[in-house]
Design a protein around this motif. Structure first.
Motif, PDB file in Angstrom:
ATOM      1  N   ARG A  64      -9.523 -24.685 116.755  1.00 10.25           N
ATOM      2  CA  ARG A  64      -8.040 -23.848 115.995  1.00 10.25           C
ATOM      3  C   ARG A  64      -7.125 -24.663 115.132  1.00 10.25           C
ATOM      4  O   ARG A  64      -7.022 -25.820 115.625  1.00 10.25           O
ATOM      5  N   ASP A  65      -6.706 -23.764 114.225  1.00 12.07           N
ATOM      6  CA  ASP A  65      -5.636 -24.506 113.500  1.00 12.07           C
ATOM      7  C   ASP A  65      -4.210 -24.351 113.894  1.00 12.07           C
ATOM      8  O   ASP A  65      -3.236 -24.517 113.332  1.00 12.07           O
ATOM      9  N   ASP A  66      -4.141 -23.871 115.069  1.00 11.82           N
ATOM     10  CA  ASP A  66      -2.493 -23.473 115.776  1.00 11.82           C
ATOM     11  C   ASP A  66      -2.726 -24.128 117.358  1.00 11.82           C
ATOM     12  O   ASP A  66      -1.541 -23.733 117.777  1.00 11.82           O
ATOM     13  N   THR A  99      -7.323 -11.969 110.795  1.00 12.26           N
ATOM     14  CA  THR A  99      -7.220 -12.915 109.750  1.00 12.26           C
ATOM     15  C   THR A  99      -8.128 -13.917 109.154  1.00 12.26           C
ATOM     16  O   THR A  99      -7.920 -14.404 108.061  1.00 12.26           O
ATOM     17  N   ARG A 101      -9.130 -16.571 110.901  1.00 12.76           N
ATOM     18  CA  ARG A 101      -8.878 -17.796 111.270  1.00 12.76           C
ATOM     19  C   ARG A 101      -9.789 -18.117 112.315  1.00 12.76           C
ATOM     20  O   ARG A 101     -10.436 -19.299 112.625  1.00 12.76           O
ATOM     21  N   THR A 102     -10.166 -17.254 113.295  1.00 15.36           N
ATOM     22  CA  THR A 102     -11.184 -17.466 114.394  1.00 15.36           C
ATOM     23  C   THR A 102     -12.675 -17.669 113.529  1.00 15.36           C
ATOM     24  O   THR A 102     -13.501 -18.611 114.157  1.00 15.36           O
ATOM     25  N   ARG A 104     -13.109 -18.968 110.617  1.00 16.35           N
ATOM     26  CA  ARG A 104     -13.334 -20.421 110.251  1.00 16.35           C
ATOM     27  C   ARG A 104     -13.425 -21.474 111.251  1.00 16.35           C
ATOM     28  O   ARG A 104     -14.369 -22.263 110.744  1.00 16.35           O
ATOM     29  N   ALA A 105     -12.888 -21.330 112.346  1.00 15.52           N
ATOM     30  CA  ALA A 105     -13.090 -22.153 113.350  1.00 15.52           C
ATOM     31  C   ALA A 105     -14.520 -22.317 113.883  1.00 15.52           C
ATOM     32  O   ALA A 105     -14.907 -23.320 114.105  1.00 15.52           O
ATOM     33  N   ARG A 130      -6.379 -10.216 106.280  1.00 20.63           N
ATOM     34  CA  ARG A 130      -6.980 -11.440 106.144  1.00 20.63           C
ATOM     35  C   ARG A 130      -5.749 -12.367 105.434  1.00 20.63           C
ATOM     36  O   ARG A 130      -5.184 -11.981 104.650  1.00 20.63           O
ATOM     37  N   GLU A 131      -6.014 -13.654 106.129  1.00 15.75           N
ATOM     38  CA  GLU A 131      -5.378 -14.786 105.576  1.00 15.75           C
ATOM     39  C   GLU A 131      -6.228 -15.919 105.135  1.00 15.75           C
ATOM     40  O   GLU A 131      -5.674 -16.635 104.363  1.00 15.75           O
ATOM     41  N   LEU A 132      -7.411 -15.683 105.182  1.00 12.32           N
ATOM     42  CA  LEU A 132      -8.573 -16.309 104.395  1.00 12.32           C
ATOM     43  C   LEU A 132      -9.462 -15.634 103.952  1.00 12.32           C
ATOM     44  O   LEU A 132      -9.629 -14.323 104.364  1.00 12.32           O
TER      45      LEU A 132
END
Length: 168
Positions: A64-66, A99, A101-102, A104-105, A130-132
């Motif tokens: 994760r990036d968080d 988003t 992000r999940t 991507r991880a 979406r953020e990505l």
């Protein structure tokens, strides 16, 4: 707000994943679910589609990036990956795409296990935000919610959707 019927979403997702598997050739495909909801769905789809073996499951806690903001999750589940994903078509299964992000991880973790020929994304439900630049190849349905709410898949038996207030 009335939530979509989870059984209808699962039926739609199963039909679309079956078409994807057929298109990609069943012997080249493996299902991999993202813990927790995606892993439940991958198990269900594996059985429903009559695919051999067991689906893989990834826990993205370490990817994760968080982590600096949210900390490590209290429960880290083991990753279970098919023996050899090299040159396979991995159908990555998740419950909710929001988003990106999940996903991507999960992709980062999958590529730690090998080099698949392709990764296709199948989600039960997607929502805007979406953020990505990530989109699903197949989807059971979509939902729009206010920014302060999120939809979660609960289970494993029975699987059901709930709306929660988002945490900061």
């Amino acid at each position: 707000m009335e939530l979509p019927n989870v059984e209808t979403l699962i039926d739609t997702l199963a039909e679309r994943v079956a078409m994807l598997v057929e298109q990609e050739q069943p012997e080249r495909c493996c299902l991999v679910g993202i813990h927790q909801g995606g892993a439940w769905l991958a198990n269900l789809l594996q059985e429903r589609l009559g695919l051999a073996g067991e689906p893989g499951a990834v826990d993205i806690a370490f990817y994760r990036d968080d982590l600096d903001r949210a900390g490590l999750q209290a429960q880290v589940r083991p990753t279970r990956m098919p023996l050899d994903i090299d040159n396979q078509v991995v159908i990555l299964i998740d419950d909710i795409l929001y988003t990106g992000r999940t996903i991507r991880a999960a992709l980062n973790e999958i590529f730690d296990y090998g080099r698949p020929a392709a990764v296709r994304l199948a989600v039960l439900l997607e929502r805007p935000g979406r953020e990505l630049p990530i989109s699903a190849d197949v989807c059971g349905g979509s939902i729009e919610l206010p920014p302060r709410q999120r939809v979660k898949l609960r289970g494993p038996a029975p699987l059901h959707l709930v709306i929660e207030e988002a945490r900061e």
